[in-house]
Design an enzyme around this catalytic site. Structure first.
Site, PDB file in Angstrom:
ATOM      1  N   ASP A   1       0.792  -1.244   0.000  1.00 35.83           N
ATOM      2  CA  ASP A   1       0.000   0.000   0.000  1.00 35.83           C
ATOM      3  C   ASP A   1       0.820   1.289   0.000  1.00 35.83           C
ATOM      4  O   ASP A   1       1.818   1.372   0.713  1.00 35.83           O
ATOM      5  CB  ASP A   1      -0.855   0.067   1.259  1.00 35.83           C
ATOM      6  CG  ASP A   1      -1.608  -1.212   1.529  1.00 35.83           C
ATOM      7  OD1 ASP A   1      -1.460  -2.167   0.756  1.00 35.83           O
ATOM      8  OD2 ASP A   1      -2.310  -1.258   2.536  1.00 35.83           O
TER       9      ASP A   1
ATOM     10  N   SER B   1      -0.855   0.224   7.437  1.00 33.37           N
ATOM     11  CA  SER B   1      -1.124   1.445   6.660  1.00 33.37           C
ATOM     12  C   SER B   1      -1.674   2.598   7.471  1.00 33.37           C
ATOM     13  O   SER B   1      -2.174   2.412   8.572  1.00 33.37           O
ATOM     14  CB  SER B   1      -2.089   1.103   5.519  1.00 33.37           C
ATOM     15  OG  SER B   1      -1.357   0.396   4.529  1.00 33.37           O
TER      16      SER B   1
END
Ligand code: DQQ
Length: 548
Positions: A22, A84
């Site tokens: 990500d 993330s």
């Protein structure tokens, strides 16, 4: 010198080596663009226990300099991984990271980090206060399902909010937390949006879009009021797809109401291809909203390990609300034009005869190229009929009617990363269908002939484009080609399609680029600009070596 790694890209973001997934905390700060990313510093495979935040800076979103990791899993509140999160610029100008840590008891908790030295223009080092986590795991949320805090935004009441993905009491929800000081957060009683459809709608992103007639400008994340709508985007882990809805955000109740009913999976797709965990940021320098997304590999883990790296970021895209106010439009940031070197000789006006028309686009190295083409169709008379029920599954339609299956109006489009004998090629093409009272334009990326290597995942990507073909009688396509990634933007960016390709002809020869037509009617190339793109400097040090 660049290693002879034919999969490595020339202008897409990737660390020098190892695994990335990500995009995290993308931000424009102090005259520079920062991109953080989920990074395994120890190898080419995902290892959640070793997840760090890699970090690079850029002056133009194209060339990147690698810095040291911003976060490593070193504290009790992130010992099993720095997952993330996002960056928010606070009122005093300080950037703050909000990220998910997997703590020593493997619970997902939310932590904060600030630059160790706020005067360092590159924000190289980050401090993780001992008072973390700022948001521990709530009692009604399962330990593995509480993560991915968004960039925070200010309501009109002057309070901060962030959204976060959770499964609360068995319901897949996007929760909202609120704070006056960005340190102490309290959960809102009702979620921003909830759906029984999703077990875990990851990587949420809530952002404002301007409604003035498809204005391309972006808005600061806290923008609200007249002329502002909101978009909620989520990533669905079971299908590895990103979905979004345009709707109304109420900063009193902190709820989001999509314009169109239905659960997440009935929402629109950010990209009809191979793209996940997208995240946007507001680029104050150019007043635009820019989207990053992870594009993982389709080849085998063994190949990734042999190469020593895995995972790309998509090329940064500006995005805005289209004139009709119903969907997003995405387009490569204009800085890509700084990489344009040679241009192919013009093919404008070329006629592609029916049933096998093929013209090569010559004069450029087409393994790293930027192609902008418009196909003009003479008539819709021969458009194939389509049962409206087929509109629900464009991927299946593209699989069934690939580039080599003769059609009425279409298939026509591009053959990219093609070997000279066309034994390997990736087709990006259109087919126009006649419904009861209107026409539908299907865009496909057909990977069935992309590479001859066996046992590699070769999906077919498809999507309908929201254009009025009867009015325009032409369809535009922009395609970025970069060795193992092909990103296509149909209909001016209304339908986007990202694909990974691993052709083998590149080992012994160069790739070729063609326009083709397998329809029953001739098609005219009314515009074609094809540029060779130079290699950007992406996370390499000054002598061109690759830094780890
Ligand atoms: N990847 C991260 C999570 C996120 C997932 C961990 C999405 O925070 O939910 O690497 O790809």
């Amino acid at each position: 010198a660049r290693t002879q790694d034919h999969v490595r890209t020339a202008f897409h973001f990737q660390p020098a080596k190892n695994w990335q997934n990500d995009p995290n905390g993308p931000v424009y700060y102090n005259g520079m663009y920062h991109l953080f990313y989920q990074y395994n510093p120890h190898g080419a495979l995902w290892d959640v226990g070793n997840l760090s935040w890699g970090h690079s800076v850029s002056g133009d979103l194209v060339n990147w300099a690698a810095l040291g990791n911003a976060l490593d899993p070193t504290a009790p509140f992130d010992a099993n991984g720095c997952a993330s999160g996002s960056v928010t610029i606070l009122p005093d100008g300080t950037p703050g990271i909000l990220y998910s840590g997997i703590d020593t008891d493997r619970r997902q908790v939310q932590n904060i980090a600030f630059p160790k030295n706020p005067r360092d223009p590159l924000l190289r080092e980050w401090a993780k206060p001992a008072y973390n986590p700022v948001v521990p795991l709530p009692a009604d949320v399962s330990a593995n399902d509480f993560r991915d805090p968004t960039t925070a935004w200010l309501g009109r009441d002057g309070l901060w909010r962030f959204a976060i993905s959770a499964v609360a009491d068995g319901v897949g929800a996007t929760l909202v937390y609120r704070s006056a000081d960005f340190l102490r957060w309290e959960r809102r009683a009702t979620p921003l949006h909830a759906s029984r459809d999703a077990v875990m709608a990851e990587c949420p992103d809530l952002f404002p879009v301007a409604t003035r007639g498809g204005a391309e400008e972006g808005l600061d994340t806290s923008a609200s009021g007249k002329g502002v709508r909101h978009v909620l985007k989520v990533s669905m882990p079971d299908t590895l797809e990103d979905y979004y809805a345009v709707g109304t955000y109420d900063d009193g109740a902190d709820t989001f109401t999509p314009d169109e009913d239905g659960d997440y999976r009935s929402w629109r797709r950010i990209d009809r291809g191979h793209l996940y965990a997208s995240k946007t940021f507001f680029d104050a320098r150019r007043s635009r909203r820019v989207l990053w997304a992870w594009v993982n590999e389709s080849d085998s883990e063994a190949d990734d390990v042999a190469r020593g790296w895995s995972g790309l970021q998509s090329f940064p895209r500006a995005l805005w609300l289209d004139g009709g106010g119903k969907q997003l439009v995405q387009w490569p940031v204009e800085e890509i034009e700084t990489l344009r070197t040679r241009r192919a000789p013009p093919l404008e006006g070329a006629e592609l005869e029916p049933a096998g028309g093929l013209r090569e686009v010559t004069g450029i190295r087409s393994s790293q190229a930027d192609v902008d083409v418009v196909f003009e169709i003479p008539s819709l008379g021969r458009a194939e009929g389509l049962d409206p029920s087929r509109l629900a599954d464009p991927d299946a339609l593209c699989r069934e009617k690939g580039a080599s299956v003769r059609g009425g109006v279409g298939p026509f489009g591009l053959l990219v990363m093609a070997s000279g004998d066309l034994h390997e090629h990736t087709a990006v093409f259109f087919r126009v269908f006649r419904l009861l009272h209107e026409y539908a334009v299907l865009m496909c990326t057909d990977l069935s002939r992309s590479y001859t290597k066996a046992d590699v995942y070769k999906p077919t990507h498809g999507g309908f484009i929201n254009v009025d073909i009867e009015k325009d009688m032409s369809i535009s396509l922009r395609t970025l080609i970069d060795h193992s990634i092909v990103e296509s933007f149909g209909g001016g960016g209304r339908t986007c399609m990202t694909a990974r390709v691993y052709p083998e002809h590149v080992v012994t020869g160069s790739s070729h680029l063609y326009v083709f037509n397998n329809g029953s009617d001739a098609v005219k190339v009314s515009k074609l600009e094809a540029w060779e793109l130079a290699s950007a400097s992406v996370n390499v040090d000054d002598d061109g070596g690759l830094v780890g």
